[in-house]
Design an enzyme around this catalytic site. Sequence first.
Site, PDB file in Angstrom:
ATOM      1  N   TRP A 187       0.734  -1.123   0.045  1.00  0.00           N
ATOM      2  CA  TRP A 187       0.066  -0.020  -0.176  1.00  0.00           C
ATOM      3  C   TRP A 187       0.853   1.181  -0.008  1.00  0.00           C
ATOM      4  CZ3 TRP A 187       1.536   2.969   4.082  1.00  0.00           C
ATOM      5  CH2 TRP A 187       2.193   2.270   5.111  1.00  0.00           C
ATOM      6  N   ASN A 188       2.054   1.071   0.612  1.00  0.00           N
ATOM      7  CA  ASN A 188       2.926   2.621   0.701  1.00  0.00           C
ATOM      8  C   ASN A 188       3.207   3.385  -0.680  1.00  0.00           C
ATOM      9  OD1 ASN A 188       4.663   0.278   0.321  1.00  0.00           O
ATOM     10  ND2 ASN A 188       6.197   1.244   1.186  1.00  0.00           N
TER      11      ASN A 188
ATOM     12  N   GLU B 155      10.467  -8.784  -2.145  1.00  0.00           N
ATOM     13  CA  GLU B 155      11.059  -7.573  -1.742  1.00  0.00           C
ATOM     14  C   GLU B 155      10.375  -7.140  -0.509  1.00  0.00           C
ATOM     15  OE1 GLU B 155      10.743  -4.549  -4.946  1.00  0.00           O
ATOM     16  OE2 GLU B 155      11.103  -5.967  -6.431  1.00  0.00           O
ATOM     17  N   LEU B 156      11.295  -7.070   0.499  1.00  0.00           N
ATOM     18  CA  LEU B 156      10.681  -7.055   1.966  1.00  0.00           C
ATOM     19  C   LEU B 156      11.358  -5.803   2.474  1.00  0.00           C
ATOM     20  CD1 LEU B 156      11.260 -10.642   2.827  1.00  0.00           C
ATOM     21  CD2 LEU B 156       9.332  -9.666   1.616  1.00  0.00           C
TER      22      LEU B 156
ATOM     23  N   CYS C 220      10.334   1.013   2.428  1.00  0.00           N
ATOM     24  CA  CYS C 220      11.107   0.231   2.552  1.00  0.00           C
ATOM     25  C   CYS C 220      12.732   0.670   2.685  1.00  0.00           C
ATOM     26  CB  CYS C 220      11.063  -1.073   1.672  1.00  0.00           C
ATOM     27  SG  CYS C 220      11.215  -0.492   0.121  1.00  0.00           S
TER      28      CYS C 220
ATOM     29  N   GLU D 183      12.558  -2.846  11.881  1.00  0.00           N
ATOM     30  CA  GLU D 183      11.722  -1.851  10.961  1.00  0.00           C
ATOM     31  C   GLU D 183      10.832  -1.063  11.703  1.00  0.00           C
ATOM     32  OE1 GLU D 183      10.546  -1.662   6.420  1.00  0.00           O
ATOM     33  OE2 GLU D 183      10.075  -3.303   7.781  1.00  0.00           O
TER      34      GLU D 183
END
Length: 481
Positions: A137-138, A237-238, A271, A376
């Site tokens: 969503w970001n 992709e974390l 991220c 994070e």
Amino acid sequence: MSSPTSQTTIVPHNQQPLVTRHYPSKNELDSVIVRVSEAQKAWSHVPLKQRIAIATRFMDEFQKMSDEIPLELTMQMGRPVSQSPGEIRGFLERAKYMLSIAESSLSDVQLKDTDKPGFRRFIRRAPHGVVLVIAPWNFPYLTSVNSVLPAIIAGNAILLKPSPQTPLTAERFALALTRAGVPDDVIQVLHLSPELVSHAIQHPLVDFVSFTGSVVGGQAVEKAAVDAAGFKGVALELGGKDPAYVRADADLEYTVAELVDGAFFNSGQSCCSVERIYVHESVYDTFVPKFVEIVKKYKLGDPTNPETNLGPVVSLASAERIRKQVADAVKAGAKALIPEEVFSTPKLSVNVAGTAYVVPQVLVDVNHSMEVMMEETFGPVVGIQKVSSDEEAIRLMNDSPYGLTASIWTNADQNPESQEVFLKMIDEISTGTVFLNRCDFLDPALAWTGVKNSGRGVSLSKFGYDQLTHAKSVHMKITTA
């Protein structure tokens, strides 16, 4: 307990419902996947030049929507409306670049056969088939374009599953693609519960999964893929806990402003946001006050107001988690430099407590025993730690379960030796990208990748096409004499 049948998107800044989307049944989902698989077979036979032409028209169709997207995006995920056009520009820039290299990246690789007369050999890039893209969503447009557009150009069909927070973004993406000429069943938007996501991952006609999101989400995707019959391709992709190191010779006027933006843009919900900063002891006492001064100038408030440059975080739960991480750090000895009352202005029209608004925070006296320096945050918070040498900075930057990006700030323009130091440091830093004097940025010509808990796989650049295809070797014996 029955499974949910729908999802409702809540507007972050006022906590009101925006849109509701209903989930398909498993049988309905299976039917969609079968249709998409059949459509992919035909799509893969469309000549590459024609697929590229359709993708080029897609950019025009998407740009026609550019006036409608900013407010719609703000209502879904809370970013200030004044900043949303930047995502549109970035989306088009990435799409344009991936289009520009499509033919060279996907054409057959011809081998010189002078050493083997009578033979012809080449390597073809073949599409996987059906690709399930699970988008966050970001930055919903920026992240999804990394996989969706090159996958379609390469001859795949797409199942696009957006975040429940930003369902309209995927629907717009698909609409622009179909208006440009992509067949309806080559791009299908799916709104799915977690249970249905696992079902889709494990479906035998889904050939590859591209996931962008949290480490926990990535682990769930990986588990579902491992539990599927056969071997399922997965790209992850974390998250990140991205560090910056300010060397003694850094240009502080430039560096401070860049790092504030790198830490607080989109309320730190990226991220590759800068979440921890290591500053050489010789400039630390100058750096910190300059940093705090700029942060205090931010305008926290209603993201639909064009003057706002810091909106809410995405949800109440996220806000509470961020506040707890800060409180735990302070309890453990960290010092918070931003008084909450600095941002308690009438423009907010609400008290910060109990809302999705989070006061931006700068923490000093931090160390790696604190969660705020190790896990994070995904919010408008940064920890600043003093270091005495390049070696200490590198050790601390690497002391993390994440490895997405890192940035080094040094006066390379005035001191060529500093650039040489940087070039030596990059081999010591365990991240997918290393920046010099910039941060929080994706260049589509460069491979976007992470190490450790930041994931695996590659998007963007030529290598992004490699991920979305597989190599098919062709070995022809022309003569038999």
